[in-house]
Scaffold this motif. Structure first.
Motif, PDB file in Angstrom:
ATOM      1  N   ASN A 149     -11.863  53.913 -10.706  1.00  0.00           N
ATOM      2  CA  ASN A 149     -12.300  53.167  -9.521  1.00  0.00           C
ATOM      3  C   ASN A 149     -13.384  52.154  -9.898  1.00  0.00           C
ATOM      4  O   ASN A 149     -13.353  50.997  -9.460  1.00  0.00           O
ATOM      5  CB  ASN A 149     -12.827  54.118  -8.453  1.00  0.00           C
ATOM      6  CG  ASN A 149     -13.196  53.393  -7.172  1.00  0.00           C
ATOM      7  OD1 ASN A 149     -12.347  52.774  -6.537  1.00  0.00           O
ATOM      8  ND2 ASN A 149     -14.471  53.456  -6.792  1.00  0.00           N
ATOM      9  N   ARG A 205     -11.784  49.212 -11.647  1.00  0.00           N
ATOM     10  CA  ARG A 205     -11.148  48.247 -10.736  1.00  0.00           C
ATOM     11  C   ARG A 205     -12.175  47.285 -10.135  1.00  0.00           C
ATOM     12  O   ARG A 205     -11.922  46.086 -10.010  1.00  0.00           O
ATOM     13  CB  ARG A 205     -10.418  48.986  -9.611  1.00  0.00           C
ATOM     14  CG  ARG A 205      -9.192  49.771 -10.053  1.00  0.00           C
ATOM     15  CD  ARG A 205      -8.429  50.291  -8.841  1.00  0.00           C
ATOM     16  NE  ARG A 205      -7.358  51.181  -9.255  1.00  0.00           N
ATOM     17  CZ  ARG A 205      -7.455  52.510  -9.276  1.00  0.00           C
ATOM     18  NH1 ARG A 205      -8.585  53.091  -8.900  1.00  0.00           N
ATOM     19  NH2 ARG A 205      -6.441  53.254  -9.659  1.00  0.00           N
ATOM     20  N   VAL A 206     -13.321  47.820  -9.761  1.00  0.00           N
ATOM     21  CA  VAL A 206     -14.364  46.985  -9.153  1.00  0.00           C
ATOM     22  C   VAL A 206     -14.892  45.974 -10.161  1.00  0.00           C
ATOM     23  O   VAL A 206     -15.055  44.780  -9.857  1.00  0.00           O
ATOM     24  CB  VAL A 206     -15.507  47.862  -8.617  1.00  0.00           C
ATOM     25  CG1 VAL A 206     -16.669  46.988  -8.139  1.00  0.00           C
ATOM     26  CG2 VAL A 206     -15.019  48.753  -7.485  1.00  0.00           C
ATOM     27  N   SER A 210     -12.294  43.189 -10.836  1.00  0.00           N
ATOM     28  CA  SER A 210     -12.227  42.198  -9.752  1.00  0.00           C
ATOM     29  C   SER A 210     -13.433  41.265  -9.788  1.00  0.00           C
ATOM     30  O   SER A 210     -13.307  40.045  -9.627  1.00  0.00           O
ATOM     31  CB  SER A 210     -12.159  42.900  -8.403  1.00  0.00           C
ATOM     32  OG  SER A 210     -11.100  43.829  -8.363  1.00  0.00           O
ATOM     33  N   ARG A 235      -0.533  43.872 -13.481  1.00  0.00           N
ATOM     34  CA  ARG A 235      -0.422  44.615 -12.219  1.00  0.00           C
ATOM     35  C   ARG A 235       0.234  45.987 -12.407  1.00  0.00           C
ATOM     36  O   ARG A 235       0.074  46.875 -11.569  1.00  0.00           O
ATOM     37  CB  ARG A 235       0.384  43.796 -11.207  1.00  0.00           C
ATOM     38  CG  ARG A 235      -0.379  42.597 -10.652  1.00  0.00           C
ATOM     39  CD  ARG A 235       0.549  41.584 -10.010  1.00  0.00           C
ATOM     40  NE  ARG A 235       1.355  42.170  -8.949  1.00  0.00           N
ATOM     41  CZ  ARG A 235       0.983  42.267  -7.686  1.00  0.00           C
ATOM     42  NH1 ARG A 235      -0.195  41.803  -7.316  1.00  0.00           N
ATOM     43  NH2 ARG A 235       1.777  42.800  -6.781  1.00  0.00           N
ATOM     44  N   ARG A 276      -4.687  47.490 -10.549  1.00  0.00           N
ATOM     45  CA  ARG A 276      -4.794  46.444  -9.526  1.00  0.00           C
ATOM     46  C   ARG A 276      -6.272  46.133  -9.286  1.00  0.00           C
ATOM     47  O   ARG A 276      -7.140  46.983  -9.473  1.00  0.00           O
ATOM     48  CB  ARG A 276      -4.157  46.914  -8.211  1.00  0.00           C
ATOM     49  CG  ARG A 276      -2.669  47.219  -8.292  1.00  0.00           C
ATOM     50  CD  ARG A 276      -1.825  45.973  -8.479  1.00  0.00           C
ATOM     51  NE  ARG A 276      -0.399  46.265  -8.473  1.00  0.00           N
ATOM     52  CZ  ARG A 276       0.407  46.062  -7.439  1.00  0.00           C
ATOM     53  NH1 ARG A 276      -0.079  45.576  -6.307  1.00  0.00           N
ATOM     54  NH2 ARG A 276       1.696  46.354  -7.520  1.00  0.00           N
ATOM     55  N   MET A 277      -6.516  44.906  -8.847  1.00  0.00           N
ATOM     56  CA  MET A 277      -7.880  44.548  -8.477  1.00  0.00           C
ATOM     57  C   MET A 277      -8.283  45.279  -7.204  1.00  0.00           C
ATOM     58  O   MET A 277      -7.446  45.622  -6.376  1.00  0.00           O
ATOM     59  CB  MET A 277      -8.002  43.033  -8.264  1.00  0.00           C
ATOM     60  CG  MET A 277      -7.826  42.207  -9.524  1.00  0.00           C
ATOM     61  SD  MET A 277      -8.151  40.458  -9.215  1.00  0.00           S
ATOM     62  CE  MET A 277      -7.661  39.774 -10.824  1.00  0.00           C
ATOM     63  N   LYS A 278      -9.592  45.500  -7.086  1.00  0.00           N
ATOM     64  CA  LYS A 278     -10.126  46.143  -5.893  1.00  0.00           C
ATOM     65  C   LYS A 278     -11.295  45.312  -5.398  1.00  0.00           C
ATOM     66  O   LYS A 278     -12.422  45.443  -5.880  1.00  0.00           O
ATOM     67  CB  LYS A 278     -10.576  47.579  -6.188  1.00  0.00           C
ATOM     68  CG  LYS A 278     -11.067  48.328  -4.958  1.00  0.00           C
ATOM     69  CD  LYS A 278     -11.402  49.773  -5.283  1.00  0.00           C
ATOM     70  CE  LYS A 278     -11.835  50.513  -4.033  1.00  0.00           C
ATOM     71  NZ  LYS A 278     -12.143  51.941  -4.302  1.00  0.00           N
ATOM     72  N   GLN A 338     -14.046  44.552  -2.979  1.00  0.00           N
ATOM     73  CA  GLN A 338     -14.892  45.110  -1.935  1.00  0.00           C
ATOM     74  C   GLN A 338     -15.693  43.952  -1.350  1.00  0.00           C
ATOM     75  O   GLN A 338     -16.770  43.611  -1.836  1.00  0.00           O
ATOM     76  CB  GLN A 338     -15.808  46.193  -2.504  1.00  0.00           C
ATOM     77  CG  GLN A 338     -15.046  47.392  -3.062  1.00  0.00           C
ATOM     78  CD  GLN A 338     -15.951  48.456  -3.643  1.00  0.00           C
ATOM     79  OE1 GLN A 338     -17.119  48.208  -3.925  1.00  0.00           O
ATOM     80  NE2 GLN A 338     -15.408  49.647  -3.828  1.00  0.00           N
TER      81      GLN A 338
END
Length: 446
Positions: free
Chosen positions: A83, A86-87, A90, A215, A219-221, A223
């Motif tokens: 997680n 991902r942040v 992005s 992808r 995947r990008m996340k 926020q």
């Protein structure tokens, strides 16, 4: 112990060999690209080569953000924090896009002043450089985004995708170069502008292919409530890397280029040509540096401290063997390499004169680069920035004061590589020993 080295060697090579092949295809395509331009005129070769070198240096500086992401992402993966990965992924993408847009805008606004006043380019060389740069500057945006996806492939040990896509795109680039530079198959002859257009088209396709494949892994996340905070944190972590690359690429490389540009067109063209050949020699260095960085960062996240020093040591040993082989091959066929790039007799003779020393000093560069990345992977990026700043600034001062031809230039560069290598080796061992002592890990390899 033997099984460890066998497994470690296999892991390193699985990650690094596709990157070596990627670099090999890119450099060879780059040589063909420059050879096409060299057949336009010496002025075109000098101008386009100069712009390419400067843009590559600038992209190298900006690419430091992705290097930081590679280290941080590998560490997060080692901690099994997907997680968080991902942040950071992005945030890095957004940061690279915004910064590259601003840089391209500034380049196009101040282009003439940068080339004529900043680097003293004049006449046809200046004209060719301007025509090429106004199009090729877009490569900064495309490369910055490509770097982010490339880091994901390295973090997930899928570097074979980098090789396959780069190979396809590079072949396309050569075909487009031939068509657009010389005006084949009904297209107009665009000269150096054709080379720039071909490069941009190839990079766009490269970016699209990377995006579609990445992808599948992550995947990008985004926020949105904390996007500004996240990008600011990524930028802050990347600052020492940006500073180090800025000193090494912009101040050092561009500063040296400015000195050589004032020595005359032949010296500048010679330096550009030698850099192309040197880049062949540096292909395995950069590939194994990236493998070293990804593996050590992940090991650091997993707290596998005892295997870290063995990884760097093994990579350096492999690289020195590779260097010896490449050194012998390049010197044995030096005329063939140079004639492939340019038909100009004066440029050929000048390049042969300096080739041996330009290559020899890269052995120290190999060692410096690997242990520098090892220090960065252990969180010593600020120390690396400090040492890089001091050594490169001193070297550049000596270059400005004493360099009248390329011999003293390469001697000074070789000395800077040697001193840096020694300092980074000492710091790497000291940092790893400190970490092991803090958590009471027993080690007898330091």
């Amino acid at each position: 112990m033997k099984n460890f080295f066998d497994l470690r060697l296999k892991e390193i090579n699985n990650l690094a060999i596709p990157l070596v092949l990627t670099s090999m295809s890119s450099i060879l395509i780059g040589i063909i690209d420059q050879a096409f331009v060299a057949h336009i005129s010496v002025s075109a070769y000098a101008g386009v080569g100069f712009v390419t070198m400067i843009i590559n240096s600038l992209v190298g500086v900006l690419g430091a953000i992705s290097i930081s992401f590679n280290i941080l992402g590998s560490k997060l993966k080692g901690e099994n924090n997907l997680n968080g990965l991902r942040v950071v992924y992005s945030s890095t993408f957004i940061l690279n896009f915004i910064i590259s847009i601003i840089i391209v805008f500034l380049i196009n606004v101040f282009m003439e002043s940068i080339l004529s006043k900043g680097f003293a380019l004049t006449g046809d060389t200046l004209l060719e450089a301007e025509k090429y740069l106004e199009i090729y500057s877009l490569s900064i945006i495309l490369n910055m985004l490509i770097f982010v996806f490339s880091a994901i492939f390295k973090i997930f040990r899928k570097t074979n995708h980098i090789f396959l896509i780069t190979l396809i795109v590079n072949i396309l680039n050569v075909v487009l170069d031939y068509i657009l530079i010389f005006g084949k198959f009904g297209f107009p002859s665009l000269g150096s502008q054709g080379a720039a257009i071909a490069s941009i088209i190839a990079l766009i396709i490269n970016l699209l292919l990377y995006f579609l494949i990445v992808r599948k892994f992550i995947r990008m996340k985004f926020q949105f409530k904390s996007v500004l905070k996240d990008t600011r944190q990524v930028f802050r972590k990347a600052l020492p890397f940006i500073g180090q690359e800025c000193i090494e690429e912009l101040v050092f490389v561009v500063g040296i280029s400015a000195v050589i540009a004032r020595l005359g067109e032949l010296q500048l063209a010679t330096y550009n040509l030698l850099l192309m050949i040197i880049n062949i020699l540096l292909m395995p260095m950069f590939a194994y540096q990236q493998a070293n960085m990804s593996i050590i960062s992940e090991e650091y996240g997993k707290k596998e401290y005892n295997s870290i020093i063995r990884t760097s040591k093994k990579i350096v040993q492999m690289l020195l063997v590779i260097f010896v082989v490449l050194f012998i091959v390049i010197l044995s066929f030096k005329e063939h390499f140079i004639i492939l790039i340019t038909p100009d007799a004066n440029l050929i003779n000048s390049s042969i004169k300096y080739l041996w020393i330009a290559i020899l000093i890269q052995s120290f560069n190999y060692i410096k680069t690997i242990y520098r990345s090892s220090c960065q992977s252990l969180g010593e990026s600020k120390f690396v920035f400090k040492i890089t700043s001091i050594i490169n600034t001193i070297t550049l001062m000596f270059v400005i004061l004493f360099v009248k031809n390329l011999y003293p230039l390469f001697i000074l560069m070789g000395l800077s590589y040697l001193v840096s290598a020694y300092i980074f080796i000492c710091k790497f061992k000291a940092s790893l020993k400190r970490v092991c002592e803090e958590i009471s890990v027993k080690t007898d390899i330091l």
